[in-house]
Design a protein around this motif. Structure first.
Motif, PDB file in Angstrom:
ATOM      1  N   GLY A 272       2.596  22.584   5.604  1.00  0.00           N
ATOM      2  CA  GLY A 272       3.252  22.730   4.880  1.00  0.00           C
ATOM      3  C   GLY A 272       5.279  22.010   5.840  1.00  0.00           C
ATOM      4  N   VAL A 273       4.575  21.245   6.907  1.00  0.00           N
ATOM      5  CA  VAL A 273       5.965  21.435   7.517  1.00  0.00           C
ATOM      6  C   VAL A 273       7.121  20.219   7.200  1.00  0.00           C
ATOM      7  CG1 VAL A 273       3.968  22.521   9.642  1.00  0.00           C
ATOM      8  CG2 VAL A 273       4.654  19.414   9.051  1.00  0.00           C
ATOM      9  N   LEU A 274       6.368  19.499   6.223  1.00  0.00           N
ATOM     10  CA  LEU A 274       7.060  18.239   5.296  1.00  0.00           C
ATOM     11  C   LEU A 274       7.689  18.798   4.073  1.00  0.00           C
ATOM     12  CD1 LEU A 274       8.438  16.044   6.296  1.00  0.00           C
ATOM     13  CD2 LEU A 274       6.252  14.888   5.033  1.00  0.00           C
ATOM     14  N   GLN A 275       8.545  18.662   3.143  1.00  0.00           N
ATOM     15  CA  GLN A 275       9.319  18.811   2.038  1.00  0.00           C
ATOM     16  C   GLN A 275      10.149  17.087   1.524  1.00  0.00           C
ATOM     17  OE1 GLN A 275      12.768  20.974   2.274  1.00  0.00           O
ATOM     18  NE2 GLN A 275      11.655  22.777   3.020  1.00  0.00           N
ATOM     19  N   VAL A 276       8.414  16.849   0.023  1.00  0.00           N
ATOM     20  CA  VAL A 276       9.049  15.933  -0.471  1.00  0.00           C
ATOM     21  C   VAL A 276       9.305  15.632  -1.482  1.00  0.00           C
ATOM     22  CG1 VAL A 276       7.250  15.021   0.599  1.00  0.00           C
ATOM     23  CG2 VAL A 276       6.750  15.805  -1.220  1.00  0.00           C
ATOM     24  N   TYR A 277      10.117  15.400  -2.546  1.00  0.00           N
ATOM     25  CA  TYR A 277      11.005  14.719  -3.920  1.00  0.00           C
ATOM     26  C   TYR A 277       9.664  14.068  -4.138  1.00  0.00           C
ATOM     27  CZ  TYR A 277      16.003  15.445  -2.605  1.00  0.00           C
ATOM     28  OH  TYR A 277      16.664  16.519  -1.769  1.00  0.00           O
TER      29      TYR A 277
ATOM     30  N   GLY B 132      10.658  19.296  -5.687  1.00  0.00           N
ATOM     31  CA  GLY B 132       9.551  18.826  -4.397  1.00  0.00           C
ATOM     32  C   GLY B 132       8.392  20.206  -3.827  1.00  0.00           C
ATOM     33  N   ILE B 133       7.901  19.635  -3.549  1.00  0.00           N
ATOM     34  CA  ILE B 133       6.344  20.369  -2.717  1.00  0.00           C
ATOM     35  C   ILE B 133       6.702  20.543  -1.703  1.00  0.00           C
ATOM     36  CG2 ILE B 133       5.629  20.064  -4.607  1.00  0.00           C
ATOM     37  CD1 ILE B 133       3.832  17.806  -3.125  1.00  0.00           C
ATOM     38  N   GLU B 134       5.669  21.482  -1.012  1.00  0.00           N
ATOM     39  CA  GLU B 134       5.012  21.530   0.507  1.00  0.00           C
ATOM     40  C   GLU B 134       4.361  20.811   0.819  1.00  0.00           C
ATOM     41  OE1 GLU B 134       5.775  25.253   1.790  1.00  0.00           O
ATOM     42  OE2 GLU B 134       8.145  25.372   1.928  1.00  0.00           O
ATOM     43  N   VAL B 135       4.542  20.111   1.522  1.00  0.00           N
ATOM     44  CA  VAL B 135       2.825  19.001   2.128  1.00  0.00           C
ATOM     45  C   VAL B 135       2.634  19.158   3.532  1.00  0.00           C
ATOM     46  CG1 VAL B 135       2.907  17.940   0.357  1.00  0.00           C
ATOM     47  CG2 VAL B 135       4.218  16.895   2.089  1.00  0.00           C
ATOM     48  N   ASP B 136       1.301  18.720   4.240  1.00  0.00           N
ATOM     49  CA  ASP B 136       0.623  19.166   5.390  1.00  0.00           C
ATOM     50  C   ASP B 136       1.284  17.610   6.424  1.00  0.00           C
ATOM     51  OD1 ASP B 136      -0.418  21.409   4.648  1.00  0.00           O
ATOM     52  OD2 ASP B 136      -2.459  20.878   4.605  1.00  0.00           O
ATOM     53  N   LEU B 137       0.757  17.349   7.638  1.00  0.00           N
ATOM     54  CA  LEU B 137       1.035  16.585   8.576  1.00  0.00           C
ATOM     55  C   LEU B 137      -0.322  16.256   9.116  1.00  0.00           C
ATOM     56  CD1 LEU B 137       5.579  15.766   9.107  1.00  0.00           C
ATOM     57  CD2 LEU B 137       3.631  14.279   7.850  1.00  0.00           C
TER      58      LEU B 137
ATOM     59  N   LEU C  44       0.693  -1.166  -0.021  1.00  0.00           N
ATOM     60  CA  LEU C  44       0.093   0.440  -0.071  1.00  0.00           C
ATOM     61  C   LEU C  44       0.923   1.133  -0.150  1.00  0.00           C
ATOM     62  CD1 LEU C  44      -2.662  -1.224   2.671  1.00  0.00           C
ATOM     63  CD2 LEU C  44      -2.745  -0.994  -0.160  1.00  0.00           C
ATOM     64  N   ASN C  45       0.615   2.214  -0.755  1.00  0.00           N
ATOM     65  CA  ASN C  45       1.304   3.282  -0.740  1.00  0.00           C
ATOM     66  C   ASN C  45       0.667   4.131  -1.175  1.00  0.00           C
ATOM     67  OD1 ASN C  45       4.462   1.920  -1.481  1.00  0.00           O
ATOM     68  ND2 ASN C  45       3.475   1.037  -2.787  1.00  0.00           N
ATOM     69  N   HIS C  46      -0.442   4.804  -0.652  1.00  0.00           N
ATOM     70  CA  HIS C  46      -1.086   5.626  -0.278  1.00  0.00           C
ATOM     71  C   HIS C  46      -0.483   7.262  -0.452  1.00  0.00           C
ATOM     72  CE1 HIS C  46      -3.934   2.128   1.903  1.00  0.00           C
ATOM     73  NE2 HIS C  46      -3.863   2.251   0.518  1.00  0.00           N
ATOM     74  N   PHE C  47       0.369   7.764   0.532  1.00  0.00           N
ATOM     75  CA  PHE C  47       0.741   8.794   0.347  1.00  0.00           C
ATOM     76  C   PHE C  47       1.556   9.154  -0.683  1.00  0.00           C
ATOM     77  CE2 PHE C  47       4.309  11.375   1.561  1.00  0.00           C
ATOM     78  CZ  PHE C  47       3.993  12.205   1.110  1.00  0.00           C
ATOM     79  N   ALA C  48       2.849   7.999  -1.253  1.00  0.00           N
ATOM     80  CA  ALA C  48       3.372   8.064  -3.181  1.00  0.00           C
ATOM     81  C   ALA C  48       2.745   8.490  -3.792  1.00  0.00           C
ATOM     82  CB  ALA C  48       3.823   7.018  -2.828  1.00  0.00           C
ATOM     83  N   ARG C  49       1.194   8.524  -3.752  1.00  0.00           N
ATOM     84  CA  ARG C  49      -0.031   7.638  -5.362  1.00  0.00           C
ATOM     85  C   ARG C  49      -0.277   9.762  -4.871  1.00  0.00           C
ATOM     86  NH1 ARG C  49      -4.845   5.704  -3.641  1.00  0.00           N
ATOM     87  NH2 ARG C  49      -4.837   7.305  -2.010  1.00  0.00           N
ATOM     88  N   ASP C  50      -0.427   9.377  -3.585  1.00  0.00           N
ATOM     89  CA  ASP C  50      -1.096  10.989  -3.835  1.00  0.00           C
ATOM     90  C   ASP C  50      -0.452  12.265  -3.265  1.00  0.00           C
ATOM     91  OD1 ASP C  50      -3.588   9.854  -2.934  1.00  0.00           O
ATOM     92  OD2 ASP C  50      -3.528  10.242  -0.800  1.00  0.00           O
ATOM     93  N   ILE C  51       1.260  12.319  -3.858  1.00  0.00           N
ATOM     94  CA  ILE C  51       1.658  12.956  -3.736  1.00  0.00           C
ATOM     95  C   ILE C  51       2.468  12.722  -5.462  1.00  0.00           C
ATOM     96  CG2 ILE C  51       2.586  13.362  -1.497  1.00  0.00           C
ATOM     97  CD1 ILE C  51       5.090  12.246  -2.704  1.00  0.00           C
ATOM     98  N   ARG C  52       1.831  12.087  -6.114  1.00  0.00           N
ATOM     99  CA  ARG C  52       2.249  11.538  -7.185  1.00  0.00           C
ATOM    100  C   ARG C  52       3.648  10.416  -7.814  1.00  0.00           C
ATOM    101  NH1 ARG C  52      -2.666  12.213  -7.290  1.00  0.00           N
ATOM    102  NH2 ARG C  52      -4.109  12.859  -8.802  1.00  0.00           N
TER     103      ARG C  52
END
Length: 499
Positions: free
Chosen positions: A484-489, A314-319, A290-298
């Motif tokens: 926006g506390v997490l930066q993801v590639y 990358g982008i900034e996402v919420d936690l 299951l890779n829901h988060f990876a799917r949601d950030i494309r």
């Protein structure tokens, strides 16, 4: 009014007869027997069930298209055969209107209006087009040929086929009310940022969980080749994953430029908490069942992750976070919950590969509502009895207790949902409202968005679940969204978002 309706019906009948006469004068061709066989293949929607089985072989848009197509066929077949045909009885075209070589030996005896074959064909093709336009380019011509064959073989009038096609398209479109199309839900990536380019992996701490994903598949060797200079960490048996990774990162100090993770949602959530606290960007390589988060950030696969690391984009996402009894803080990327919701998710995920997400979610909901016990809670000062409570990091779709798609992770909101148990016949009313798409009018169901939520549980402590991980138990829970506390590639080129 009645005279006008009779006049319209008479006009349609005249056009139908004229078109059938024109069809009867067409010369004999090799396509005539093919039209008959095509109509036979579509009996009882067997043609479309077979097509759905082929589409469902591969995960992604084609599998979603298959399940949406089958759902549309189930709906339109019920409406056409149980409602429309009894309400609008109509004789089929006379046998002698068409040449003998184009007729069926055994003709249908049900009402001619609407054409069930045309309804099912159009419903399936329209549903497939919503999820996979490429697959629809193959399905649509076959669906059109099935519809035309019903007139060509003399078992329907042209208006029967047109009516069936309109009904099929309408029912397929109505599936959006229960099951939104993923690309329509997605509202963009959020704030795009530049991140360190990782190159050969220098400055990257990469945690690889070989226990994630399909049994027998281990991406360790591939990832080591992609980033040979990375510091690779494997989970230690019995050790706390967050503590283990945090210790490695702290020992390396300022040389760490990014944290990477290969695993499923549970592993990614644990690593994300370390990255957020230490303000380091996170590189996600989907590697779980299951890779829901990876799917949601494309980021749909290793290729997309590798490209993002090379580009440094990358982008900034919420936690989301939950504070338990004022002592313990738990971060979550996807969802948190109280009550029977974790059991529902577990039951759904066990069956969704075989049944599809929507049927599995419906069965899971019914089972959990039947077996769970209500909780008495105080939600932001109001006392309620609830069956289960769901808190999502960001807004999920569709409405109801089968949230499966997330539009974005950059709004700083929590998606709060719960089913009330203090309303007479609450479970039955909720299920009926969910089935009819009327949840927004139901007193048993509450859904709202907020930045913070406090829940006080009366009685014994209960176990929360965050991204599939359970505990510790508590009575007072404070949920919060952190903007926006997490930066993801994430790669910026849309063509690279698919592996």
């Amino acid at each position: 009014m009645w005279n006008w309706l009779r006049s319209v019906a008479g006009g349609i009948d005249r056009v139908d007869r004229d078109l059938v006469r024109r069809s009867s004068r067409l010369p004999r061709t090799p396509a005539d027997p093919l039209m008959k066989e095509l109509g036979n293949a579509a009996n009882h929607s067997l043609l479309w069930v077979t097509a759905a089985a082929v589409l469902a072989v591969r995960k992604g848009p084609t599998r979603r298209a298959a399940w949406r197509g089958l759902a549309a066929i189930a709906g339109v077949s019920t409406i056409a055969n149980a409602v429309a045909k009894p309400l609008f009885p109509r004789r089929r075209p006379a046998v002698d209107l068409l040449p003998e070589h184009r007729r069926y030996r055994y003709r249908p005896r049900s009402s001619s209006f609407p054409s069930g074959h045309a309804a099912s064909a159009t419903a399936f093709a329209t549903a497939v087009a919503m999820e996979s336009p490429r697959a629809a380019m193959v399905v649509a011509p076959v669906a059109a040929a099935v519809a035309v064959s019903r007139v060509h073989t003399g078992v329907h009038w042209p208006s029967d086929v047109l009516g069936g096609a309109v009904l099929g398209a309408a029912v397929a479109g109505a599936t959006r009310r229960w099951w939104p199309v993923s690309e329509e839900v997605y509202d963009g990536p959020g704030v795009e940022i530049d991140l360190p380019k990782l190159g050969d992996g220098d400055g990257l701490v990469l945690l690889i969980n070989p226990g994630s994903g399909v049994e027998g598949e281990d991406a360790s060797e591939h990832l080591a080749q992609a980033w040979p200079s990375a510091t690779v960490v494997y989970p230690k048996e019995g050790a706390d994953l967050v503590e283990q990774l945090a210790e490695v990162v702290d020992d390396l100090g300022s040389s760490v430029r990014a944290i990477g993770v290969s695993g499923g949602d549970g592993t990614v959530a644990a690593v994300a908490s370390v990255a957020a606290v230490r303000k380091l960007p996170l590189l996600v390589i989907p590697g779980g069942t299951l890779n829901h988060f990876a799917r949601d950030i494309r980021v749909d696969g290793p290729t997309a992750a590798t490209l993002a690391a090379e580009q440094g984009t990358g982008i900034e996402v919420d936690l989301g976070s939950v504070e338990i009894d004022g002592r313990t803080d738990r971060w979550f990327l996807n969802t948190a919950s109280l009550g029977g919701y974790p059991d529902m998710v577990r039951y759904r995920e066990q069956r969704e590969d075989r049944w599809g997400k929507w049927p599995a979610a419906g069965a899971a909901l019914v089972r959990v509502l039947r077996e769970s016990r209500p909780m008495t809670v105080r939600i932001d000062g109001r006392v309620r009895r609830v069956w289960l409570l769901f808190v999502g990091n960001g807004a999920y779709q569709p409405r109801g207790f089968a949230p499966m798609l997330r539009g974005g992770l950059h709004h700083g909101t929590l998606d709060v949902r719960y089913v009330r148990a203090d309303v007479p016949f609450s479970r039955l009313r909720f299920v009926l409202a969910a089935m009819t798409g009327a949840l927004h009018h139901s007193r048993t169901y509450v859904q709202r968005s907020c930045a913070e939520l406090t829940v006080q549980v009366a009685g014994d402590p209960v176990l929360p679940a965050t991204d599939g991980e359970v505990g510790p138990a508590g009575r007072r829970f404070r949920f919060a969204a952190h903007f926006g506390v997490l930066q993801v590639y994430r790669p910026r080129l849309s063509r690279a978002m698919r592996d």
